[in-house]
Design an enzyme around this catalytic site. Structure first.
Site, PDB file in Angstrom:
ATOM      1  N   LYS A  90       0.808  -1.235   0.000  1.00 44.31           N
ATOM      2  CA  LYS A  90       0.000   0.000   0.000  1.00 44.31           C
ATOM      3  C   LYS A  90       0.838   1.281   0.000  1.00 44.31           C
ATOM      4  O   LYS A  90       0.410   2.308  -0.516  1.00 44.31           O
ATOM      5  CB  LYS A  90      -0.944   0.014   1.194  1.00 44.31           C
ATOM      6  CG  LYS A  90      -2.115  -0.935   1.019  1.00 44.31           C
ATOM      7  CD  LYS A  90      -3.230  -0.620   2.001  1.00 44.31           C
ATOM      8  CE  LYS A  90      -4.450  -1.470   1.736  1.00 44.31           C
ATOM      9  NZ  LYS A  90      -4.229  -2.903   2.109  1.00 44.31           N
ATOM     10  N   GLU A 112      -9.557   7.272   3.962  1.00 43.80           N
ATOM     11  CA  GLU A 112     -10.445   6.406   4.730  1.00 43.80           C
ATOM     12  C   GLU A 112      -9.670   5.124   4.998  1.00 43.80           C
ATOM     13  O   GLU A 112      -8.737   4.782   4.272  1.00 43.80           O
ATOM     14  CB  GLU A 112     -11.703   6.097   3.929  1.00 43.80           C
ATOM     15  CG  GLU A 112     -11.587   4.944   2.926  1.00 43.80           C
ATOM     16  CD  GLU A 112     -10.615   5.188   1.789  1.00 43.80           C
ATOM     17  OE1 GLU A 112     -10.422   6.356   1.412  1.00 43.80           O
ATOM     18  OE2 GLU A 112     -10.029   4.204   1.289  1.00 43.80           O
ATOM     19  N   SER A 378       1.711  -9.825  -1.080  1.00 39.80           N
ATOM     20  CA  SER A 378       1.348  -8.413  -0.905  1.00 39.80           C
ATOM     21  C   SER A 378       1.674  -7.823   0.462  1.00 39.80           C
ATOM     22  O   SER A 378       1.883  -6.624   0.591  1.00 39.80           O
ATOM     23  CB  SER A 378      -0.142  -8.221  -1.204  1.00 39.80           C
ATOM     24  OG  SER A 378      -0.938  -9.004  -0.337  1.00 39.80           O
TER      25      SER A 378
HETATM   26  C1  LIG Z   1      -5.059  -3.916   1.698  1.00 41.23           C
HETATM   27  C2  LIG Z   1      -4.363  -5.154   1.380  1.00 41.23           C
HETATM   28  C3  LIG Z   1      -4.776  -5.989   0.318  1.00 41.23           C
HETATM   29  C4  LIG Z   1      -6.017  -5.737  -0.486  1.00 41.23           C
HETATM   30  O1  LIG Z   1      -5.992  -4.572  -1.234  1.00 41.23           O
HETATM   31  P1  LIG Z   1      -5.818  -4.575  -2.824  1.00 41.23           P
HETATM   32  O2  LIG Z   1      -6.181  -3.206  -3.215  1.00 41.23           O
HETATM   33  O3  LIG Z   1      -6.735  -5.612  -3.377  1.00 41.23           O
HETATM   34  O4  LIG Z   1      -4.399  -4.900  -3.095  1.00 41.23           O
HETATM   35  C5  LIG Z   1      -4.032  -7.124   0.033  1.00 41.23           C
HETATM   36  N1  LIG Z   1      -2.942  -7.454   0.759  1.00 41.23           N
HETATM   37  C6  LIG Z   1      -2.519  -6.686   1.789  1.00 41.23           C
HETATM   38  C7  LIG Z   1      -1.318  -7.117   2.552  1.00 41.23           C
HETATM   39  C8  LIG Z   1      -3.204  -5.525   2.135  1.00 41.23           C
HETATM   40  O5  LIG Z   1      -2.780  -4.775   3.163  1.00 41.23           O
END
Ligand SMILES: *Cc1c(COP(=O)(O)O)cnc(C)c1O
Length: 398
Positions: A90, A112, A378
């Site tokens: 993010k 938000e 992610s």
């Molecule tokens: C917020 C988040 C997501 C989901 O958000 P996307 O916009 O779909 O990427 C996925 N993985 C992690 C670690 C997150 O913090």
């Protein structure tokens, strides 16, 4: 496949657009113009690259996962967004949008947040660039995510609890939009995924393209070729969009987006927007949406707060209809099992969101053939340890 032309129209096929109050249109137009100008600006890119390298910690590694590979009969690499500063992808977008705000002469940032991850990333970027930061957060989430509230406050952000509706992300977003409408001159709204009105889905995806671009270069260095498949989890869809986009014209690269099925796609407790939803408008754009027969937005459910959203980015809706990306869903239980496997075999505890991408591996039924697969890791799971522990305790008790 035809690429969507979003620059002029703000649409990906039939999805996207600007479904907002009239008062916001001039602000969105100014933003679109500023963004396209800065996109061509070498100095902006130099400054952004500098921050991504020395503050976020990019490039993130592309790690070969030998024991997972052996376990599943595939050749598995992990793109390590979990090693970014603040523990997830993010921050790529938060830094990009904060820098854009600064260049536009804005002094106040609003955002938000649901679980608090986007709030923390935004507060981090604002502290770095000396911008004032207000984060709207549902009162329910403020209670559940005390630690992230504390983090944001420590970095100088003001957290405003939202008491309307279900007191969660959807209501916090509506409240942030209301604030934006009334303070549109000095405010910049940093949106945390590839959702919202044009140009946000385009802009956010582009700030995350670095994930896919690095993966491409790293894989060429290590394997001398493009992958057979890419896998990512999909909440709003930002990590997946940034990861997929640089490969979208490579016809032989298969792509899989994994949503949260929650208790199961057929249950009421699900967040599988693309598998179960229908097109509708939420938070400024037209896209697949979880809704009932009367068009009322359904509440989403997932064990992972970051996937717990009834909408999805418009570009994913487009890729789904085009058949370019295959979307499937993993249940809470499947995600948790995949998380345990990854932790035990690789020494990496992924975030609960990310665990849904790993669950794809268990859904591959045939004996595998050493296909080259890259999973976008992610985020890291430290933030989820309480949830993981209580889930494991409960299942041991059965
Ligand atoms: C917020 C988040 C997501 C989901 O958000 P996307 O916009 O779909 O990427 C996925 N993985 C992690 C670690 C997150 O913090």
């Amino acid at each position: 496949m035809q690429q969507a032309t979003t620059k002029k129209t703000g649409y990906f096929g039939e999805y996207g657009g600007q479904f907002v109050p009239e008062t916001l249109i001039p602000a969105l137009e100014a933003l679109t113009q500023a963004y396209h100008e800065l996109e061509q600006d070498q100095e902006f890119h130099a400054e952004l690259d500098q921050a991504l390298q020395h503050f976020v910690g990019r490039a993130t590694p592309l790690s070969y996962a030998p024991r997972l590979s052996e376990h599943y009969g595939l050749k598995i690499y992990l793109k390590r967004e979990d090693l970014c500063h603040t523990g997830a992808h993010k921050i790529n977008n938060a830094i990009g949008q904060a820098l854009l705000a600064k260049k536009m002469g804005k002094t106040k940032i609003i955002a938000e947040t649901g679980a608090g991850q986007h709030g923390v990333a935004t507060a981090t970027a604002c502290a770095k660039y000396g911008l004032e930061c207000i984060v709207y957060m549902g009162e329910e989430d403020v209670k559940r995510q005390r630690l992230n509230v504390e983090r944001m406050q420590l970095m100088g952000a003001e957290v405003r609890p939202v008491t309307s509706g279900t007191r969660t992300l959807k209501d916090a977003t509506s409240e942030a939009i209301r604030h934006w409408v009334t303070h549109v001159e000095e405010c910049f709204y940093i949106i945390g995924s590839v959702v919202g009105p044009h140009p946000y889905p385009l802009m956010t995806r582009n700030f995350h393209r670095v994930i896919g671009l690095e993966t491409r270069a790293q894989l060429f260095e290590m394997e001398g070729r493009t992958p057979d498949a890419l896998v990512a989890c999909v909440g709003g869809g930002s990590n997946a969009a940034g990861f997929f986009h640089p490969f979208i014209d490579d016809k032989d690269v298969e792509m899989f987006g994994v949503e949260a099925a929650g208790h199961g796609i057929e249950s009421k407790k699900t967040a599988a927007t693309l598998s179960k939803g229908k097109p509708g408008v939420l938070h400024g754009s037209l896209s697949y949406l979880l809704q009932d027969d009367h068009g009322q937005v359904d509440l989403a459910h997932s064990i992972s707060a970051g996937l717990d959203y009834p909408g999805v980015g418009p570009e994913h809706s487009y890729w789904k209809d085009q058949g370019r990306v295959q979307y499937l869903a993993a249940t809470d239980q499947e995600a948790m099992r995949a998380l345990e496997t990854c932790a035990a075999l690789e020494g990496i505890i992924p975030a609960l969101e990310t665990a849904h991408a790993f669950a794809w591996l268990d859904k591959q039924q045939t004996i595998q053939d050493g296909r080259l697969v890259v999973i976008n890791c992610s985020g890291r799971g430290d933030k989820d340890m309480e949830m993981i522990t209580s889930y494991r305790t409960a299942s041991r008790g059965l």
